[in-house]
Scaffold this motif. Structure first.
Motif, PDB file in Angstrom:
ATOM      1  N   VAL A 129       0.872  -1.127  -0.006  1.00 41.28           N
ATOM      2  CA  VAL A 129      -0.077   0.300  -0.134  1.00 41.28           C
ATOM      3  C   VAL A 129       0.761   1.383  -0.155  1.00 41.28           C
ATOM      4  N   GLU A 130       0.750   2.340  -0.786  1.00 44.84           N
ATOM      5  CA  GLU A 130       1.288   3.572  -0.723  1.00 44.84           C
ATOM      6  C   GLU A 130      -0.002   4.781  -0.978  1.00 44.84           C
ATOM      7  N   ALA A 131      -0.125   5.500   0.090  1.00 49.39           N
ATOM      8  CA  ALA A 131      -0.717   6.594   0.075  1.00 49.39           C
ATOM      9  C   ALA A 131      -0.001   7.951   0.091  1.00 49.39           C
ATOM     10  N   HIS A 132      -0.214   8.675  -0.939  1.00 47.38           N
ATOM     11  CA  HIS A 132      -0.156   9.822  -1.439  1.00 47.38           C
ATOM     12  C   HIS A 132      -0.625  10.972  -1.099  1.00 47.38           C
ATOM     13  N   GLN A 133      -0.809  11.922  -0.364  1.00 48.87           N
ATOM     14  CA  GLN A 133      -1.692  13.415  -0.162  1.00 48.87           C
ATOM     15  C   GLN A 133      -1.303  13.963  -1.150  1.00 48.87           C
ATOM     16  N   VAL A 134      -2.554  14.784  -1.226  1.00 49.36           N
ATOM     17  CA  VAL A 134      -2.035  15.316  -3.029  1.00 49.36           C
ATOM     18  C   VAL A 134      -2.058  17.355  -2.407  1.00 49.36           C
TER      19      VAL A 134
END
Length: 317
Positions: A129-134
């Protein structure tokens, strides 16, 4: 797809709630013709107008791009489960069916943490899982792709374009707003009378509240449209690393390309994410080598071809 149908779709991209009368006047046909064509496109699933909220004007709302890797046999089921959530949109299967790219827009930190820290890690079929915040949106939302093929003149677009937000400011939503937005997320062209019946408001209140949210920049109307109806288009997700000092210039330049439908600066191992639409592999190759390759400060580029779009636009409810 016939030329008039494509003009109608382009018109909806410009203003998804423009009246049939206004669209007909710009296209030079009768109001009945526009209404009939729209109903046929809507009932066939080719076109869907949805109300969307811009998280930049919702205070504590956040947008994330989640990149999952799954066992190939489970990827579609995981993507479909994510699609049932009201806070997800633009869910795509990529990289041979082993990768899911999912956008999440939420103002509920508890729901965000439950998804990222509990549900996804506990799903056995999810391997990473990779979570990239905008952090900064360069293209997307109300500034997004306005037609897969240009079919209206610049003058027609100007005649249809809604007024620019007059006073973009943070907006607090109440329970009535949430009911209203829930209905607009299902059908962005729902009649004011039907919206009044759903919210318990007077019809004039519905009109006034929609106008208020649009004037503040918080509400806009997007269009779900299957661009394969007009050409052999393919979608690709790009994950780009850019020198920090050049990130703003690179993102701004990338957003100007007509192939770019979404571009944003993000957190994570790469700091610029984009969605691009091209016709054929030769066009994609040229775009990556000349369009992306010429951006300032580029260090690395990863590309993930999209095999299937599981969910397109949806509104935060």
């Amino acid at each position: 797809m016939e030329s008039l149908d494509l003009q109608l779709v382009h018109a909806l991209y410009v203003d998804g709630r423009a009246s049939f009368r206004r669209i007909a006047a710009v296209l030079g046909v009768s109001e009945q013709t526009v209404a009939r064509r729209y109903r046929r496109l809507r009932e066939s699933g080719a076109v869907r107008v949805v109300g969307r909220l811009d998280p930049r004007y919702l205070g504590h709302a956040e947008e994330w791009v989640i990149r999952l890797r799954c066992a190939p046999s489970a990827a579609l089921a995981v993507a479909q489960a994510l699609a049932r959530r009201p806070d997800t949109y633009w869910i795509r299967l990529a990289s041979g069916g082993t990768e899911i790219v999912c956008h999440v827009q939420t103002s509920d930190q508890r729901a965000r943490d439950t998804l990222l820290l509990d549900k996804l890690p506990a799903t056995r079929e999810v391997t990473s899982v990779e979570a990239h915040q905008v952090l900064r949106l360069f293209r997307g939302g109300v500034t997004g792709w306005h037609a897969p093929v240009a079919s209206l003149s610049s003058g027609q677009v100007a005649d249809l374009a809604p007024p620019a937000p007059q006073d973009p400011t943070l907006v607090d939503l109440d329970d009535g707003d949430r009911l209203l937005l829930r209905e607009l997320a299902r059908d962005g062209r729902m009649h004011h009378a039907a919206l009044a019946a759903s919210t318990g408001w007077h019809e004039s209140t519905v009109r006034r509240r929609i106008a208020h949210l649009r004037a503040r920049g918080a509400l806009y109307f997007g269009v779900d449209f299957d661009e394969h109806l007009v050409g052999d288009f393919s979608h690709t997700a790009l994950w780009i690393s850019v020198e920090p000092a050049a990130l703003d210039a690179a993102g701004t330049a990338l957003a100007r390309h007509p192939q770019t439908s979404y571009a944003a600066a993000t957190t994570g191992p790469t700091n610029l994410m984009a969605s691009v639409t091209c016709v054929g592999t030769d066009t994609l190759y040229e775009f990556i080598t000349t369009g992306v390759g010429s951006l300032p400060g580029i260090q690395t580029v990863q590309s993930s071809p999209v095999l299937r779009i599981v969910k397109r636009a949806a509104a935060l409810t």
